[in-house]
Write an enzyme that holds these catalytic residues in place. Structure first.
Site, mmCIF file in Angstrom:
data_model
loop_
_atom_site.group_PDB
_atom_site.id
_atom_site.type_symbol
_atom_site.label_atom_id
_atom_site.label_comp_id
_atom_site.label_asym_id
_atom_site.label_seq_id
_atom_site.Cartn_x
_atom_site.Cartn_y
_atom_site.Cartn_z
ATOM 1 N N ASN A 29 0.818 -1.221 0.000
ATOM 2 C CA ASN A 29 0.000 0.000 0.000
ATOM 3 C C ASN A 29 0.846 1.263 0.000
ATOM 4 O O ASN A 29 0.432 2.298 -0.525
ATOM 5 C CB ASN A 29 -0.937 0.015 1.209
ATOM 6 C CG ASN A 29 -2.027 -1.026 1.111
ATOM 7 O OD1 ASN A 29 -2.302 -1.544 0.028
ATOM 8 N ND2 ASN A 29 -2.642 -1.351 2.227
ATOM 9 N N ASP A 66 1.663 1.024 -9.476
ATOM 10 C CA ASP A 66 0.346 0.406 -9.344
ATOM 11 C C ASP A 66 0.369 -1.039 -9.837
ATOM 12 O O ASP A 66 -0.378 -1.887 -9.336
ATOM 13 C CB ASP A 66 -0.684 1.223 -10.131
ATOM 14 C CG ASP A 66 -2.106 0.721 -9.922
ATOM 15 O OD1 ASP A 66 -2.482 0.477 -8.760
ATOM 16 O OD2 ASP A 66 -2.840 0.565 -10.910
ATOM 17 N N GLU A 103 -6.501 -4.995 -1.827
ATOM 18 C CA GLU A 103 -7.318 -4.884 -3.039
ATOM 19 C C GLU A 103 -8.160 -3.620 -3.005
ATOM 20 O O GLU A 103 -8.221 -2.874 -3.989
ATOM 21 C CB GLU A 103 -8.226 -6.112 -3.173
ATOM 22 C CG GLU A 103 -9.114 -6.066 -4.401
ATOM 23 C CD GLU A 103 -10.078 -7.232 -4.487
ATOM 24 O OE1 GLU A 103 -11.058 -7.118 -5.261
ATOM 25 O OE2 GLU A 103 -9.871 -8.240 -3.788
ATOM 26 N N ASP A 138 -5.982 -0.493 -3.443
ATOM 27 C CA ASP A 138 -5.529 -0.364 -4.829
ATOM 28 C C ASP A 138 -6.620 0.249 -5.702
ATOM 29 O O ASP A 138 -6.374 1.195 -6.458
ATOM 30 C CB ASP A 138 -5.118 -1.742 -5.351
ATOM 31 C CG ASP A 138 -4.497 -1.673 -6.734
ATOM 32 O OD1 ASP A 138 -3.534 -0.915 -6.917
ATOM 33 O OD2 ASP A 138 -4.974 -2.377 -7.643
ATOM 34 N N HIS A 139 -7.835 -0.281 -5.593
ATOM 35 C CA HIS A 139 -8.947 0.246 -6.389
ATOM 36 C C HIS A 139 -9.309 1.668 -5.965
ATOM 37 O O HIS A 139 -9.671 2.497 -6.806
ATOM 38 C CB HIS A 139 -10.172 -0.663 -6.254
ATOM 39 C CG HIS A 139 -9.982 -2.024 -6.837
ATOM 40 N ND1 HIS A 139 -9.270 -2.247 -7.999
ATOM 41 C CD2 HIS A 139 -10.409 -3.253 -6.421
ATOM 42 C CE1 HIS A 139 -9.267 -3.542 -8.276
ATOM 43 N NE2 HIS A 139 -9.948 -4.163 -7.337
ATOM 44 N N ASP A 162 -6.897 3.992 -7.541
ATOM 45 C CA ASP A 162 -7.189 4.073 -8.977
ATOM 46 C C ASP A 162 -8.373 5.000 -9.252
ATOM 47 O O ASP A 162 -8.381 5.731 -10.248
ATOM 48 C CB ASP A 162 -7.490 2.678 -9.542
ATOM 49 C CG ASP A 162 -6.249 1.810 -9.663
ATOM 50 O OD1 ASP A 162 -5.135 2.365 -9.664
ATOM 51 O OD2 ASP A 162 -6.387 0.576 -9.747
#
EC number: 2.7.8.1
Length: 416
Positions: free
Chosen positions: A86, A133, A151, A154-155, A158
């Protein structure tokens, strides 16, 4: 990324540690933590339980992914094993945001010419973000620290990066001279990202197309470099036969990409429901997520067209960022709904910012629209950060992990 990261003591144990993993919390840290935390936990006990059971599923690969894999594998081997996945992601996002803000500073109406180094910085910033990323998941598997939080994080990054990337692209091609096109391109970008996770909420699987994020990012990097090489004369030049300015070509590509992507997304949304009677993974209507993104875009379009002072035309960057933060939050809530197999609720504080602008126009701009736009921008940003910090801290506490640090302990099994 999914699975479980190494264990840690909960915040509030005999040796309290911040959920974000920065060690003992000072008085200032406690104040900031309260400021950026929601008064009540955003996730219920049942949602946290279902989050533990979540497993990441993906399908397909894009055109350039096989070519980039060698570079990504080489890059991740250069990263020290003590750096948390992260932390890699947030560093990349920070660079991406800072380089885009440079363009916003020099080109507030997306019609000005920025210094050449600013375009180069933006291209480099996007490439760095793409690289980092791409390797955060590899770093998680490499260090045996995969988790549902990874997860989600990350999203979430984004979703915010998408806002800044599309805005930076519009500035690079000076699309502010064509406000309708700029509005379309920016909201098409956020809409497509939302749809990607909408179909994941329906089918349980994140699908990648032949032309996906990697290819689009490379295309955008090239456009930043063209802004360096050609400058305004290049984007203002006419395309033979089509008789349109060169700057409209990326906009037309956006139209084509939106049609192509949305066709695939909605095919899955209407036919790929894995819940009861073809419903979503949470057993809700496959069309329910449209209410959220539809409300954002409808409000944005109405306020744009009804403004008596040409608010969007004069302050496009502030406008896009305001609604971009709103879009990022509801996208994050969609990702959370997918990972926790829960329903999305329409009532949300994210809509307060747009509502202020709408009400101000309804009462004939009782307060200067520019001032209200700034209020909406600050509120939307604060609301987004507050939600993200609260969710990350709650999940980190529940899974006994840190957000930005790997704690040395017995490794848990990987699920990714």
């Amino acid at each position: 990324m999914s699975g479980h990261r190494s264990t840690r003591k909960r915040c509030g144990d005999s040796h309290p540690e911040s959920p974000v993993g920065f060690g003992h919390m000072s008085t200032t840290g406690c104040v900031l933590n309260k400021l950026f935390q929601l008064p009540t936990p955003p996730l219920s006990r049942h949602q946290l339980k279902r989050l533990e059971e979540h497993r990441y599923q993906s399908a397909g690969r894009s055109l350039l992914e096989p070519l980039m894999q060698g570079y990504w594998e080489w890059l991740v081997r250069r990263v020290p094993s003590w750096i948390a996945p992260n932390l890699i992601t947030i560093i990349g996002l920070s660079i991406n945001i800072c380089t885009t803000i440079l363009l916003v500073f020099y080109c507030p109406t997306a019609t000005e010419q920025a210094p050449l180094w600013a375009y180069i910085a933006c291209a480099c910033g996007l490439f760095i973000y793409q690289s980092l990323d791409a390797i955060d998941g590899k770093q998680a598997r490499r260090t045996n620290s995969s988790s549902p939080l990874g997860e989600l994080f990350d999203h979430g990054c984004d979703s915010l990066s998408t806002v800044f990337v599309v805005l930076g692209t519009c500035i690079a091609v000076q699309l502010g001279t064509n406000p309708d096109w700029m509005f379309f391109c920016c909201f098409a970008g956020t809409f497509m990202f939302y749809c990607a996770h909408w179909q994941t909420y329906v089918s349980g699987t994140l699908r990648f197309g032949i032309i996906d994020v990697t290819e689009v990012q490379i295309f955008i990097i090239i456009m930043h470099l063209l802004a360096v090489i050609g400058g305004p004369p290049f984007w203002q030049s006419m395309i033979p036969v089509l008789n349109i300015q060169m700057k409209i070509f990326p906009a037309l590509c956006t139209v084509a990409g939106t049609i192509f992507s949305c066709t695939n997304y909605f095919r899955v949304i209407f036919t790929g429901g894995v819940g009861k009677n073809g419903s979503t993974i949470a057993g809700t209507s496959v069309l329910s997520p449209f209410l959220h993104i539809g409300s954002v875009i409808t409000l944005a379009a109405m306020i744009y067209k009804k403004s008596a002072v040409q608010l969007f035309e004069k302050h496009p960057c502030l406008y896009i960022l305001t609604f971009g933060f709103v879009s990022a939050k509801i996208t994050n809530k969609l990702v959370v709904a997918h990972m926790t197999k829960s329903e999305m609720h329409l009532h949300d504080t994210a809509f307060i910012g747009p509502a202020l602008l709408f009400l101000d126009q309804y009462f004939n701009s009782f307060i200067d629209e520019y001032i209200v736009l700034w209020i909406a921008l600050v509120f939307s940003f604060f609301d987004l950060i507050r939600y993200c910090v609260s969710v990350c801290n709650q999940i980190a506490s529940h899974l006994h992990i840190h957000v930005f640090r790997i704690k040395v302990s017995t490794a848990h099994s990987n699920h990714h």
